[in-house]
Design a protein around this motif. Structure first.
Motif, PDB file in Angstrom:
ATOM      1  N   GLY A 199      41.230  49.591  44.269  1.00 57.02           N
ATOM      2  CA  GLY A 199      41.020  49.728  45.661  1.00 57.02           C
ATOM      3  C   GLY A 199      39.253  49.370  46.063  1.00 57.02           C
ATOM      4  N   ILE A 200      38.553  49.691  45.222  1.00 57.69           N
ATOM      5  CA  ILE A 200      37.288  49.454  45.483  1.00 57.69           C
ATOM      6  C   ILE A 200      36.994  47.888  45.157  1.00 57.69           C
ATOM      7  CG2 ILE A 200      34.759  49.618  44.732  1.00 57.69           C
ATOM      8  CD1 ILE A 200      35.593  52.596  44.118  1.00 57.69           C
ATOM      9  N   THR A 201      37.344  47.089  44.231  1.00 62.27           N
ATOM     10  CA  THR A 201      36.870  45.911  43.889  1.00 62.27           C
ATOM     11  C   THR A 201      38.031  44.789  44.636  1.00 62.27           C
ATOM     12  OG1 THR A 201      38.271  45.925  42.010  1.00 62.27           O
ATOM     13  CG2 THR A 201      35.956  46.576  41.770  1.00 62.27           C
ATOM     14  N   GLU A 202      39.109  45.080  45.199  1.00 60.01           N
ATOM     15  CA  GLU A 202      40.048  44.018  45.372  1.00 60.01           C
ATOM     16  C   GLU A 202      39.491  43.193  46.611  1.00 60.01           C
ATOM     17  OE1 GLU A 202      43.025  41.498  45.857  1.00 60.01           O
ATOM     18  OE2 GLU A 202      43.077  43.060  44.203  1.00 60.01           O
TER      19      GLU A 202
ATOM     20  N   ASP B 255      50.167  47.843  37.782  1.00 60.73           N
ATOM     21  CA  ASP B 255      49.589  46.653  38.553  1.00 60.73           C
ATOM     22  C   ASP B 255      50.492  46.433  40.093  1.00 60.73           C
ATOM     23  OD1 ASP B 255      47.743  46.043  36.599  1.00 60.73           O
ATOM     24  OD2 ASP B 255      49.374  44.526  35.409  1.00 60.73           O
ATOM     25  N   VAL B 256      51.747  46.679  39.832  1.00 58.29           N
ATOM     26  CA  VAL B 256      52.710  46.669  41.154  1.00 58.29           C
ATOM     27  C   VAL B 256      52.112  47.824  42.100  1.00 58.29           C
ATOM     28  CG1 VAL B 256      54.860  46.913  42.098  1.00 58.29           C
ATOM     29  CG2 VAL B 256      54.688  45.622  39.684  1.00 58.29           C
ATOM     30  N   SER B 257      51.960  49.135  41.517  1.00 55.33           N
ATOM     31  CA  SER B 257      51.673  50.139  42.374  1.00 55.33           C
ATOM     32  C   SER B 257      50.189  50.091  43.022  1.00 55.33           C
ATOM     33  CB  SER B 257      51.364  51.333  41.615  1.00 55.33           C
ATOM     34  OG  SER B 257      52.758  51.615  40.944  1.00 55.33           O
ATOM     35  N   VAL B 258      49.287  49.366  42.255  1.00 54.80           N
ATOM     36  CA  VAL B 258      47.966  49.415  43.047  1.00 54.80           C
ATOM     37  C   VAL B 258      47.948  48.166  44.111  1.00 54.80           C
ATOM     38  CG1 VAL B 258      46.759  50.440  41.111  1.00 54.80           C
ATOM     39  CG2 VAL B 258      46.950  48.217  40.847  1.00 54.80           C
ATOM     40  N   HIS B 259      48.632  47.028  43.518  1.00 52.79           N
ATOM     41  CA  HIS B 259      48.626  45.923  44.371  1.00 52.79           C
ATOM     42  C   HIS B 259      49.227  46.253  45.856  1.00 52.79           C
ATOM     43  CE1 HIS B 259      47.479  43.121  41.169  1.00 52.79           C
ATOM     44  NE2 HIS B 259      46.869  42.470  42.211  1.00 52.79           N
ATOM     45  N   PHE B 260      50.340  47.023  45.740  1.00 51.89           N
ATOM     46  CA  PHE B 260      51.023  47.551  46.723  1.00 51.89           C
ATOM     47  C   PHE B 260      50.335  48.487  47.612  1.00 51.89           C
ATOM     48  CE2 PHE B 260      54.522  50.446  48.748  1.00 51.89           C
ATOM     49  CZ  PHE B 260      55.055  49.516  49.636  1.00 51.89           C
ATOM     50  N   GLY B 261      49.436  49.062  47.292  1.00 53.13           N
ATOM     51  CA  GLY B 261      48.422  50.316  47.755  1.00 53.13           C
ATOM     52  C   GLY B 261      47.455  49.178  48.786  1.00 53.13           C
ATOM     53  N   SER B 262      46.978  48.029  47.816  1.00 55.88           N
ATOM     54  CA  SER B 262      45.984  47.263  48.677  1.00 55.88           C
ATOM     55  C   SER B 262      46.774  46.418  49.726  1.00 55.88           C
ATOM     56  CB  SER B 262      45.474  46.255  47.719  1.00 55.88           C
ATOM     57  OG  SER B 262      44.699  46.895  46.838  1.00 55.88           O
ATOM     58  N   LEU B 263      48.034  46.051  49.440  1.00 56.25           N
ATOM     59  CA  LEU B 263      49.080  45.273  50.464  1.00 56.25           C
ATOM     60  C   LEU B 263      49.110  46.219  51.821  1.00 56.25           C
ATOM     61  CD1 LEU B 263      50.366  42.666  50.859  1.00 56.25           C
ATOM     62  CD2 LEU B 263      52.411  44.042  50.069  1.00 56.25           C
ATOM     63  N   ILE B 264      49.441  47.499  51.681  1.00 54.29           N
ATOM     64  CA  ILE B 264      49.534  48.362  52.806  1.00 54.29           C
ATOM     65  C   ILE B 264      48.239  48.495  53.508  1.00 54.29           C
ATOM     66  CG2 ILE B 264      49.946  50.731  53.322  1.00 54.29           C
ATOM     67  CD1 ILE B 264      51.795  51.057  51.047  1.00 54.29           C
TER      68      ILE B 264
ATOM     69  N   MET C 111      52.602  41.102  43.667  1.00 58.54           N
ATOM     70  CA  MET C 111      53.184  41.971  43.509  1.00 58.54           C
ATOM     71  C   MET C 111      54.829  41.742  43.375  1.00 58.54           C
ATOM     72  SD  MET C 111      53.826  45.275  46.165  1.00 58.54           S
ATOM     73  CE  MET C 111      55.083  44.460  47.106  1.00 58.54           C
ATOM     74  N   ILE C 112      55.534  40.749  44.155  1.00 60.46           N
ATOM     75  CA  ILE C 112      56.907  40.277  43.692  1.00 60.46           C
ATOM     76  C   ILE C 112      56.910  39.968  42.300  1.00 60.46           C
ATOM     77  CG2 ILE C 112      58.578  38.718  44.335  1.00 60.46           C
ATOM     78  CD1 ILE C 112      57.269  39.041  47.444  1.00 60.46           C
TER      79      ILE C 112
ATOM     80  N   PHE D 227      45.591  52.388  48.151  1.00 61.89           N
ATOM     81  CA  PHE D 227      45.386  52.399  49.697  1.00 61.89           C
ATOM     82  C   PHE D 227      44.100  52.881  50.332  1.00 61.89           C
ATOM     83  CE2 PHE D 227      46.367  54.676  53.704  1.00 61.89           C
ATOM     84  CZ  PHE D 227      46.448  53.519  54.417  1.00 61.89           C
ATOM     85  N   LEU D 228      43.926  54.020  49.913  1.00 60.33           N
ATOM     86  CA  LEU D 228      42.868  54.759  50.573  1.00 60.33           C
ATOM     87  C   LEU D 228      41.629  53.991  50.431  1.00 60.33           C
ATOM     88  CD1 LEU D 228      41.915  57.118  52.516  1.00 60.33           C
ATOM     89  CD2 LEU D 228      41.713  58.451  50.367  1.00 60.33           C
ATOM     90  N   THR D 229      41.260  53.789  49.163  1.00 57.14           N
ATOM     91  CA  THR D 229      40.048  53.180  48.829  1.00 57.14           C
ATOM     92  C   THR D 229      39.810  51.673  49.322  1.00 57.14           C
ATOM     93  OG1 THR D 229      40.862  52.477  46.715  1.00 57.14           O
ATOM     94  CG2 THR D 229      39.405  54.410  46.687  1.00 57.14           C
TER      95      THR D 229
END
Length: 259
Positions: A15-18, A45-54, A193-194, A221-223
């Protein structure tokens, strides 16, 4: 991934570095090496990318008026421009994904690209006068920026950094450069993510595992959202040089201790 602490740390890290110009992929490769952690796995990887996508989706639609002309005649960065700016990286990524994955995900490459792309951004910030606003962006500029974005397929380069570099070279101010980087992240994160979901090949989770990955999504997502919000808010005060100095120091450390 069975270690919950590892999941939390890497979710924060993603979240911080994306969206900062310091390369999320470099950190997600290097940190597990430092602590001798095993692979976090595709579902992480899917989970954290999904968080950034949201986060980037929420930011875009929350601030959509900032990306449209007042008369709604076209838009500063509408969906057409997002497609134009995303085509180069998506095409090159599609054809060269396996080569990049098997040959470029090394500490040596990460160290070199981390240093290499910091130097021109420092030079530009010290010498160039950035006057163009995001309202002036056109199809030609967004395509040139998209070509630069393709360079970020090499780990350590940072998608955010190369887009900022391209935008600065074209004369856009710092805030506009960041916004362009954030908006163009949507298709790249979505397609990544896909692909990861496809590569996961139908893995099923028990309730505990599902809660772990749900936690990863929330943290990412939050970060991600906080970084997007405050990076844009304070960039004119902070500038890019501190991030580039960090990149250079990180690259030197990698060269000394890991090669």
């Amino acid at each position: 991934m069975s270690d919950f602490f590892q999941l939390v740390v890497l979710s924060f890290l993603q979240g911080i570095t994306e969206f900062l110009p310091i390369s999320s992929s470099a950190h997600l490769i290097i940190i597990p090496k430092i602590f001798n952690w095993g692979s976090q796995g595709l579902l992480f990887d899917v989970s954290v990318h999904f968080g950034s996508l949201i986060a980037v989706t929420y930011y875009y639609f929350k601030n959509i008026s900032s990306f449209k002309n007042i008369d709604n005649s076209g838009g500063y960065i509408d969906f057409k421009k997002i497609i134009i700016g995303s085509l180069p990286v998506l095409m090159i990524g599609f054809f060269f994904h396996d080569f990049i994955d098997h040959n470029l995900r090394t500490v040596e490459i990460i160290a070199i690209t981390t240093i290499l792309f910091a130097v021109p951004i420092i030079f530009l910030e010290l010498t160039k006068n950035f006057k163009k606003n995001i309202s002036e962006i056109n199809n030609y500029d967004i395509f040139i920026i998209g070509l630069f974005q393709a360079l970020a397929l090499a780990p350590g380069t940072s998608r955010s950094a190369v887009i900022i570099l391209a935008a600065l070279l074209l004369g856009y101010n710092k805030k506009s450069a960041i916004i362009i980087s954030i908006v163009l992240s949507f298709p790249v994160i979505l397609l990544a993510m896909i692909y990861e979901v496809y590569a996961a090949n139908g893995i099923f989770l028990n309730l505990l595992e599902f809660s772990y990955y749900l936690c990863a999504i929330f943290i990412s997502f939050l970060t991600s959202y906080l970084v997007i919000k405050y990076f844009i808010l304070y960039i004119n005060r902070i500038g890019f040089i501190p991030y580039m100095i960090y990149r250079i120091l990180l690259g030197i450390i990698l060269l000394i201790f890991f090669i």
